[in-house]
Motif scaffolding. Structure first.
Motif, short mmCIF file in Angstrom:
data_model
loop_
_atom_site.label_atom_id
_atom_site.label_comp_id
_atom_site.label_asym_id
_atom_site.label_seq_id
_atom_site.Cartn_x
_atom_site.Cartn_y
_atom_site.Cartn_z
N PRO A 1 1.05 -1.27 0.07
CA PRO A 1 -0.13 0.01 -0.14
C PRO A 1 1.10 1.37 -0.02
N SER A 2 1.93 1.69 0.20
CA SER A 2 3.17 2.23 0.14
C SER A 2 4.05 2.22 -0.44
N THR A 3 4.01 1.50 -1.27
CA THR A 3 5.89 1.58 -3.03
C THR A 3 5.21 0.63 -3.97
N TYR A 4 5.23 2.14 -4.66
CA TYR A 4 4.66 1.40 -6.26
C TYR A 4 5.23 2.90 -7.35
N GLY A 5 5.05 2.56 -8.76
CA GLY A 5 5.52 3.92 -8.92
C GLY A 5 4.61 4.89 -9.12
N ASP B 1 12.21 3.34 -1.81
CA ASP B 1 11.85 4.69 -1.12
C ASP B 1 11.22 4.96 -2.53
N ALA B 2 9.68 5.08 -2.44
CA ALA B 2 9.26 4.99 -3.49
C ALA B 2 9.15 6.27 -4.55
N SER B 3 9.71 7.55 -4.68
CA SER B 3 10.26 8.53 -5.11
C SER B 3 11.31 8.12 -6.06
N LEU B 4 11.68 6.94 -5.45
CA LEU B 4 13.05 6.71 -6.59
C LEU B 4 13.08 5.59 -7.47
N LEU B 5 11.91 5.17 -7.54
CA LEU B 5 11.88 3.52 -8.01
C LEU B 5 11.78 4.35 -9.67
N PRO B 6 12.83 3.25 -10.58
CA PRO B 6 12.91 2.91 -11.58
C PRO B 6 11.64 3.23 -12.70
N PRO B 7 11.30 3.77 -13.93
CA PRO B 7 10.10 3.93 -14.77
C PRO B 7 9.54 1.95 -15.26
N PHE B 8 10.81 1.35 -15.27
CA PHE B 8 10.52 0.61 -16.22
C PHE B 8 11.19 -0.42 -15.28
N ALA B 9 10.71 -1.80 -14.57
CA ALA B 9 11.22 -2.93 -13.70
C ALA B 9 12.24 -3.60 -14.68
N CYS B 10 11.65 -3.32 -15.98
CA CYS B 10 12.57 -4.21 -17.29
C CYS B 10 13.34 -3.03 -18.44
N PRO B 11 14.51 -2.64 -18.56
CA PRO B 11 15.62 -3.22 -17.36
C PRO B 11 15.97 -2.84 -16.15
N GLY C 1 8.02 -10.67 -11.68
CA GLY C 1 9.05 -11.52 -11.74
C GLY C 1 9.56 -11.20 -10.19
N PHE C 2 10.23 -10.69 -9.27
CA PHE C 2 10.77 -11.66 -7.55
C PHE C 2 11.62 -10.45 -7.51
N THR C 3 11.60 -10.00 -6.37
CA THR C 3 12.68 -9.22 -5.51
C THR C 3 13.16 -9.43 -4.25
N SER C 4 14.52 -9.49 -3.56
CA SER C 4 14.30 -9.54 -1.78
C SER C 4 14.88 -8.30 -2.16
N MET C 5 14.27 -7.57 -2.05
CA MET C 5 14.09 -6.26 -1.27
C MET C 5 13.26 -5.60 -0.76
N ASP C 6 12.82 -5.53 0.43
CA ASP C 6 11.77 -4.93 0.66
C ASP C 6 10.88 -4.57 0.39
N PRO C 7 10.23 -4.23 0.03
CA PRO C 7 9.01 -2.55 -0.64
C PRO C 7 9.42 -1.44 0.54
N LEU C 8 8.63 -1.86 2.03
CA LEU C 8 8.61 -1.07 3.51
C LEU C 8 10.29 -0.70 3.20
N GLU C 9 11.04 -0.82 2.84
CA GLU C 9 12.29 -0.55 2.87
C GLU C 9 12.80 0.49 1.45
N GLN D 1 1.73 7.00 10.49
CA GLN D 1 2.63 7.93 11.39
C GLN D 1 3.79 7.42 10.21
N LYS D 2 4.31 6.19 10.77
CA LYS D 2 5.66 6.82 9.44
C LYS D 2 4.92 6.84 8.18
N VAL D 3 4.00 6.21 7.35
CA VAL D 3 4.37 7.22 6.37
C VAL D 3 3.47 8.49 6.15
N PHE D 4 2.73 9.40 7.22
CA PHE D 4 3.23 11.11 7.28
C PHE D 4 4.39 10.95 6.89
N ARG D 5 5.02 10.95 8.23
CA ARG D 5 6.78 11.20 8.39
C ARG D 5 7.04 11.37 6.96
#
Length: 297
Positions: free
Chosen positions: A52-56, A119-129, A109-117, A271-275
């Motif tokens: 709910p908090s990490t997406y493009g 920063d959604a603002s730094l997600l690239p525009p494409f998963a591939c590549p 696909g799959f990722t070993s990065m925890d989405p909660l950790e 509170q975490k999302v707000f901050r």
């Protein structure tokens, strides 16, 4: 990165090659966890949602984070699951909307990065590549036939690190990629790219009918919600109904966001999302205040 369009066939071909790039074996088979620890064991009974908090930046989530729509362009549509996926657990998607004139469609696909950790603002525009080349993510392009509206498809990773996918309308499962390290927790990743406009995450245990017919399509009201920029009314839960926070799944909902009125979070996570971003994870509306209350009691 050029536009996806009728003239982008060559680019699409190169993307397909980039997406199945395999990370060298020396890179992280175990990230931050002892190799005999699998955090997926803690989540075996939890319902699967989109995170709910990490997406493009072009993604909007609806229907309790089980519907994701890309609202503009053909990129910035990366989404993650709310919890790690078990080996052989099938992630089931339904294609709700298709949009032209883009070339190319869904990447999974799959990722070993925890989405909660992340920063959604730094997600690239494409998963591939892009995201794949950053490491710890393994994704590939699905065939165009999987992008037709109402298609129900599944994908999963096995104990050997092979990722398969299949269609409800298909006759066999297909190997998509291999070489995924499976000793660390893995979250599923979906890139709502190109002509794929909106997807729904289904619970495979609740598919009805002998042929695995999916749940009924969205109602006219639900379809209207897909185009609502933000909620301006509070839709409270029935009296006595308690639900877990859709971020941590460990505490009951106890926070009400203002002014949008979304109330699917515990007070700590709210509170975490707000901050962190100041934006409601469900509608991206600006959070002005948070009320603490035990809802539905």
């Amino acid at each position: 990165m050029g536009r996806a369009g009728p003239a982008g066939a060559a680019q699409e071909s190169s993307l397909r090659l980039a997406c199945v790039w395999e990370e060298p074996p020396a890179m992280g088979t175990c990230f931050g966890l002892p190799c005999d620890v699998d955090s997926r064991d803690e989540d075996s009974s939890q319902t699967l949602f989109f995170h709910p908090s990490t997406y493009g930046s072009k993604i909007r989530l609806y229907e309790s984070c089980q519907v994701a729509e890309r609202i503009d362009s053909f990129h910035d549509g990366i989404i993650f699951t709310s919890r790690p996926i078990h080996l052989h657990e099938r992630v089931t998607l339904k294609i709700l909307k298709k949009e032209g004139p883009w070339h190319g469609g869904l990447r999974v696909g799959f990722t070993s990065m925890d989405p909660l950790e992340i920063d959604a603002s730094l997600l690239p525009p494409f998963a591939c590549p892009n995201l794949v080349l950053q490491g710890r993510t393994w994704a590939a392009v699905l065939p165009d036939v999987c992008g037709e509206e109402d298609t129900v498809l599944t994908f999963w990773v096995d104990h050997r690190g092979r990722v398969f996918f299949g269609r409800q309308q298909g006759v066999q499962d297909i190997l998509l990629l291999k070489g995924v390290p499976v000793r660390a927790p893995l979250w599923a990743i979906v890139d709502v790219y190109g002509h794929t406009k909106a997807v729904q995450l289904l619970d495979p245990t609740r598919l009805c009918g002998d042929a695995g017919e999916p749940a009924p399509p969205l109602s006219p009201f639900q379809s209207d919600v897909l185009h609502a920029p933000a909620c301006r009314e509070f839709h409270g839960r029935p009296q006595g109904c308690t639900e877990p926070c859709v971020i941590c799944f460990s505490h009951e909902t106890s926070a009400l966001l203002h002014p949008c009125g979304h109330a699917s979070f515990c007070y700590c996570c709210a509170q975490k999302v707000f901050r962190r971003s100041g934006l409601c994870p469900l509608c991206r509306g600006q959070i002005q205040n948070i009320s603490q209350a035990r809802l539905g009691t």
